[in-house]
Design an enzyme around this catalytic site. Sequence first.
Site, PDB file in Angstrom:
ATOM      1  N   ARG A   7      41.971 -27.524 -13.672  1.00 31.15           N
ATOM      2  CA  ARG A   7      40.693 -27.755 -14.686  1.00 31.15           C
ATOM      3  C   ARG A   7      39.417 -27.451 -14.115  1.00 31.15           C
ATOM      4  O   ARG A   7      39.016 -28.096 -13.098  1.00 31.15           O
ATOM      5  CB  ARG A   7      40.612 -28.931 -15.669  1.00 31.15           C
ATOM      6  CG  ARG A   7      42.186 -29.271 -16.079  1.00 31.15           C
ATOM      7  CD  ARG A   7      42.318 -30.384 -16.920  1.00 31.15           C
ATOM      8  NE  ARG A   7      41.833 -31.456 -16.428  1.00 31.15           N
ATOM      9  CZ  ARG A   7      42.701 -32.406 -15.900  1.00 31.15           C
ATOM     10  NH1 ARG A   7      43.769 -32.133 -16.265  1.00 31.15           N
ATOM     11  NH2 ARG A   7      42.328 -33.365 -15.173  1.00 31.15           N
ATOM     12  N   ARG A  63      36.974 -10.532 -13.796  1.00 34.72           N
ATOM     13  CA  ARG A  63      37.698  -9.394 -13.542  1.00 34.72           C
ATOM     14  C   ARG A  63      36.896  -8.390 -12.732  1.00 34.72           C
ATOM     15  O   ARG A  63      37.660  -7.612 -12.232  1.00 34.72           O
ATOM     16  CB  ARG A  63      37.742  -8.651 -15.195  1.00 34.72           C
ATOM     17  CG  ARG A  63      38.264  -7.280 -15.236  1.00 34.72           C
ATOM     18  CD  ARG A  63      39.888  -7.214 -15.027  1.00 34.72           C
ATOM     19  NE  ARG A  63      40.445  -7.799 -16.104  1.00 34.72           N
ATOM     20  CZ  ARG A  63      41.286  -8.916 -15.930  1.00 34.72           C
ATOM     21  NH1 ARG A  63      41.816  -9.043 -14.766  1.00 34.72           N
ATOM     22  NH2 ARG A  63      41.815  -9.634 -16.911  1.00 34.72           N
ATOM     23  N   CYS A  75      40.677 -15.273 -23.049  1.00 33.94           N
ATOM     24  CA  CYS A  75      39.349 -16.144 -23.629  1.00 33.94           C
ATOM     25  C   CYS A  75      40.075 -16.462 -24.720  1.00 33.94           C
ATOM     26  O   CYS A  75      40.768 -15.762 -25.587  1.00 33.94           O
ATOM     27  CB  CYS A  75      38.245 -15.097 -23.609  1.00 33.94           C
ATOM     28  SG  CYS A  75      37.704 -14.761 -22.070  1.00 33.94           S
ATOM     29  N   GLU A  78      36.772 -22.582 -27.890  1.00 32.62           N
ATOM     30  CA  GLU A  78      37.070 -23.945 -27.758  1.00 32.62           C
ATOM     31  C   GLU A  78      37.149 -24.681 -29.212  1.00 32.62           C
ATOM     32  O   GLU A  78      36.225 -24.289 -30.127  1.00 32.62           O
ATOM     33  CB  GLU A  78      36.204 -24.681 -27.042  1.00 32.62           C
ATOM     34  CG  GLU A  78      36.466 -26.239 -26.579  1.00 32.62           C
ATOM     35  CD  GLU A  78      37.506 -26.415 -25.729  1.00 32.62           C
ATOM     36  OE1 GLU A  78      38.329 -27.200 -25.903  1.00 32.62           O
ATOM     37  OE2 GLU A  78      37.657 -25.521 -24.905  1.00 32.62           O
ATOM     38  N   ARG A  90      35.113 -23.711 -20.010  1.00 34.49           N
ATOM     39  CA  ARG A  90      36.117 -24.183 -19.548  1.00 34.49           C
ATOM     40  C   ARG A  90      37.144 -23.160 -18.881  1.00 34.49           C
ATOM     41  O   ARG A  90      37.346 -22.343 -19.524  1.00 34.49           O
ATOM     42  CB  ARG A  90      36.783 -25.258 -20.483  1.00 34.49           C
ATOM     43  CG  ARG A  90      35.981 -26.428 -20.926  1.00 34.49           C
ATOM     44  CD  ARG A  90      36.634 -27.195 -22.119  1.00 34.49           C
ATOM     45  NE  ARG A  90      36.048 -28.348 -22.444  1.00 34.49           N
ATOM     46  CZ  ARG A  90      35.116 -28.293 -23.318  1.00 34.49           C
ATOM     47  NH1 ARG A  90      34.845 -27.415 -24.125  1.00 34.49           N
ATOM     48  NH2 ARG A  90      34.787 -29.695 -23.346  1.00 34.49           N
ATOM     49  N   TYR A 108      33.834 -29.972 -12.222  1.00 32.51           N
ATOM     50  CA  TYR A 108      33.099 -30.181 -13.434  1.00 32.51           C
ATOM     51  C   TYR A 108      31.477 -30.112 -13.013  1.00 32.51           C
ATOM     52  O   TYR A 108      31.185 -30.721 -12.264  1.00 32.51           O
ATOM     53  CB  TYR A 108      33.510 -31.630 -14.273  1.00 32.51           C
ATOM     54  CG  TYR A 108      34.706 -31.519 -14.813  1.00 32.51           C
ATOM     55  CD1 TYR A 108      34.926 -31.176 -16.098  1.00 32.51           C
ATOM     56  CD2 TYR A 108      35.934 -31.986 -14.031  1.00 32.51           C
ATOM     57  CE1 TYR A 108      36.109 -30.997 -16.799  1.00 32.51           C
ATOM     58  CE2 TYR A 108      37.047 -31.656 -14.764  1.00 32.51           C
ATOM     59  CZ  TYR A 108      37.118 -31.362 -15.919  1.00 32.51           C
ATOM     60  OH  TYR A 108      38.433 -31.450 -16.763  1.00 32.51           O
ATOM     61  N   ARG A 116      34.318 -35.490 -17.896  1.00 33.88           N
ATOM     62  CA  ARG A 116      35.413 -36.114 -17.093  1.00 33.88           C
ATOM     63  C   ARG A 116      34.672 -36.933 -15.832  1.00 33.88           C
ATOM     64  O   ARG A 116      34.690 -36.300 -14.569  1.00 33.88           O
ATOM     65  CB  ARG A 116      36.220 -35.236 -16.418  1.00 33.88           C
ATOM     66  CG  ARG A 116      37.490 -34.865 -17.491  1.00 33.88           C
ATOM     67  CD  ARG A 116      38.391 -35.850 -18.075  1.00 33.88           C
ATOM     68  NE  ARG A 116      39.074 -36.716 -17.046  1.00 33.88           N
ATOM     69  CZ  ARG A 116      40.485 -36.761 -16.642  1.00 33.88           C
ATOM     70  NH1 ARG A 116      40.868 -35.742 -17.414  1.00 33.88           N
ATOM     71  NH2 ARG A 116      40.800 -37.385 -15.773  1.00 33.88           N
TER      72      ARG A 116
END
Length: 122
Positions: A7, A63, A75, A78, A90, A108, A116
Amino acid sequence: MYVRGIRGATTVTRNDRQEILDETLVLLQEIVDRNEFEPEDISSIWITMTPDLDAVFPALAIREMEGWNMVPLMCALEVPVQGSLPLCIRLMLHINTTKTQQEIRHVYLNEAKRLRPDLATS
């Protein structure tokens, strides 16, 4: 060999095409640097952005990287939860690796460290 998820998240300061592309690359490079893998190790990458970002697809930045043109990218928007962190990008990378879950380093950056804090410095 296992498929592991890595992540990562970052934020931008405004809905600007170049800033979205630049911060996507910074985030991805940090994930690669911390986890030491090659594009050939990647099964796929999911990319999401908050609804306030619509200037460009962040997948475009990935890309155009040398050696990354065959990595499957997707894509999505969210989930727009009230009060959630704005201007956020993200990434969820699915990689083939022999590393354990404990060896994976999630990333992050910027204001996304608030998402987080337990993983932001790992």
